[in-house]
Structures are given as structure tokens and as C-alpha cells.
Enzyme design. Structure first.
Site, PDB file in Angstrom:
ATOM      1  N   ALA A   1       0.746  -0.983  -0.304  1.00  0.00           N
ATOM      2  CA  ALA A   1       0.084  -0.281  -0.047  1.00  0.00           C
ATOM      3  C   ALA A   1       1.199   1.486   0.654  1.00  0.00           C
ATOM      4  CB  ALA A   1      -1.167   0.294   0.978  1.00  0.00           C
ATOM      5  N   GLU A   2       1.534   1.314   0.473  1.00  0.00           N
ATOM      6  CA  GLU A   2       2.940   2.532   0.784  1.00  0.00           C
ATOM      7  C   GLU A   2       3.796   2.484  -0.405  1.00  0.00           C
ATOM      8  OE1 GLU A   2       2.957   4.707   3.033  1.00  0.00           O
ATOM      9  OE2 GLU A   2       2.051   3.708   4.676  1.00  0.00           O
TER      10      GLU A   2
END
Length: 185
Positions: free
Chosen positions: A84-85
Site C-alpha cells: 500500500a505504501e
């Protein structure tokens, strides 16, 4: 000349991978120019590049496993946060200045003494990111949603709102990490 160029480029790619396993994390694209010179990149700059192959994340698995164990985190959770990051890009810098695989803010890394000297080094970044994630889980009594919101927006903001802040970015982030987590389990 063309054959020598291709062989030299292939040698450089293979040598770079063998010398630094675990530092390559994205697709490789290839372009053959008008002179027959082959160009490789993981960040195409034109439509002339075509998909060549996937880079391996070998070595990264061991780092994730080690620090997930060190900080008593589920490996799938660490993988979900990384996905996600940064989508596994160790050199990614966000528009807000977060750096690396787990998108650490330089100020946070310094203030919390996460002992991360090089934010783009996968091992240092994952060590610092997993430690910070453990800190957020501890601060919020193991509540995953609040810990993820704090990882994204900061613990002060989560406490200020008494839950996940009403920021679309943070709400989307929490949902995205949970979706990745489910797929990694």
C-alpha cells in the site's frame, strides 16, 4: 556492435542483481533504438519501452520475515503495508516526503529514534517501518484499523478524532491495507 551492446547490458543487469539481491522490486522494460542499442529500465520514459520481465524480490522475503518476527507482526501485514505504501519501490519518495518501502517520514524516523540511516535501504527501512507499526499497534491496544490510521496520519490525529480521521486518504489507506492483508493471508 549491437551484439556486444546487448551482451554488456545483460551482463550489467545480471551482475547488479547478483551483487544486490533483494534490491530490485519492479518490472523491467526494454527498448531497442534505431541504432539497435538495447535499453533497459524499471521506469519507462516513453511508449517505446515494452515489458521485458519481472524483477525478483528475493532477499526481501528474508528481511520482511526477520523484522516481522522481531516486532511480533504478521508477515502478511508487513507485506500489505509495503504494498500500500510504495508497491515495493525502495526509492519512492511521496509528495509529502515519505521515503522507501514503508514510506517513513524522515522527521518521524529521527524523532522516534528508529535508527534508520538510509531510508532507501530496504533493510533499514523495513526495520524502522516494522518497529513504527508495532509502536502504533501498542499505542492503540492492538486495534489494527486505528494503528493503520495512525501509521498513515499520525497517532496524534487519530487520538484527536477518537478514531480513523475523516480524511479520504487515510480512510482509503486503511481499507487498501486491509484488502492487501486479506489477499496475503
Amino acid at each position: 556492435m549491437f551484439k556486444e551492446s546487448v551482451l554488456l547490458t545483460a551482463f550489467v543487469l545480471i551482475f547488479s542483481y547478483l551483487a544486490n539481491p533483494g534490491t530490485a522490486f519492479s518490472d523491467i522494460f526494454r527498448y531497442v533504438d534505431a541504432d539497435g542499442v538495447v535499453h533497459f529500465t524499471n521506469r519507462p520514459t516513453s511508449a517505446n519501452y515494452e515489458f521485458y520481465r519481472k524483477e525478483s524480490s528475493a532477499g526481501l522475503d528474508e528481511i520482511i520475515s526477520h523484522y516481522a518476527g522481531t516486532y511480533n507482526l504478521e508477515e502478511p501485514l508487513v507485506r500489505a503495508v509495503i504494498k500500500a505504501e510504495s508497491n515495493y519501490d525502495p526509492t519512492l519518495i511521496s509528495n509529502k516526503g515519505a521515503v522507501g518501502l514503508m514510506q517513513l517520514m524522515p522527521e518521524t524516523a529521527r524523532y522516534l529514534r528508529l535508527n534508520v540511516g538510509n531510508l532507501t535501504d530496504p533493510e533499514e527501512n523495513i526495520r524502522g517501518g516494522t518497529r513504527y507499526l508495532r509502536m502504533m499497534l501498542d499505542q492503540f491496544g492492538g486495534d489494527l484499523e486505528l494503528a493503520l490510521a495512525a501509521y498513515n496520519a499520525g497517532p496524534t490525529t487519530v487520538r484527536q478524532y477518537g478514531g480513523i480521521p475523516p480524511y479520504p486518504e487515510t480512510q482509503t489507506y486503511v481499507s487498501r491495507v486491509k484488502r492487501y492483508l486479506a489477499s496475503y493471508r
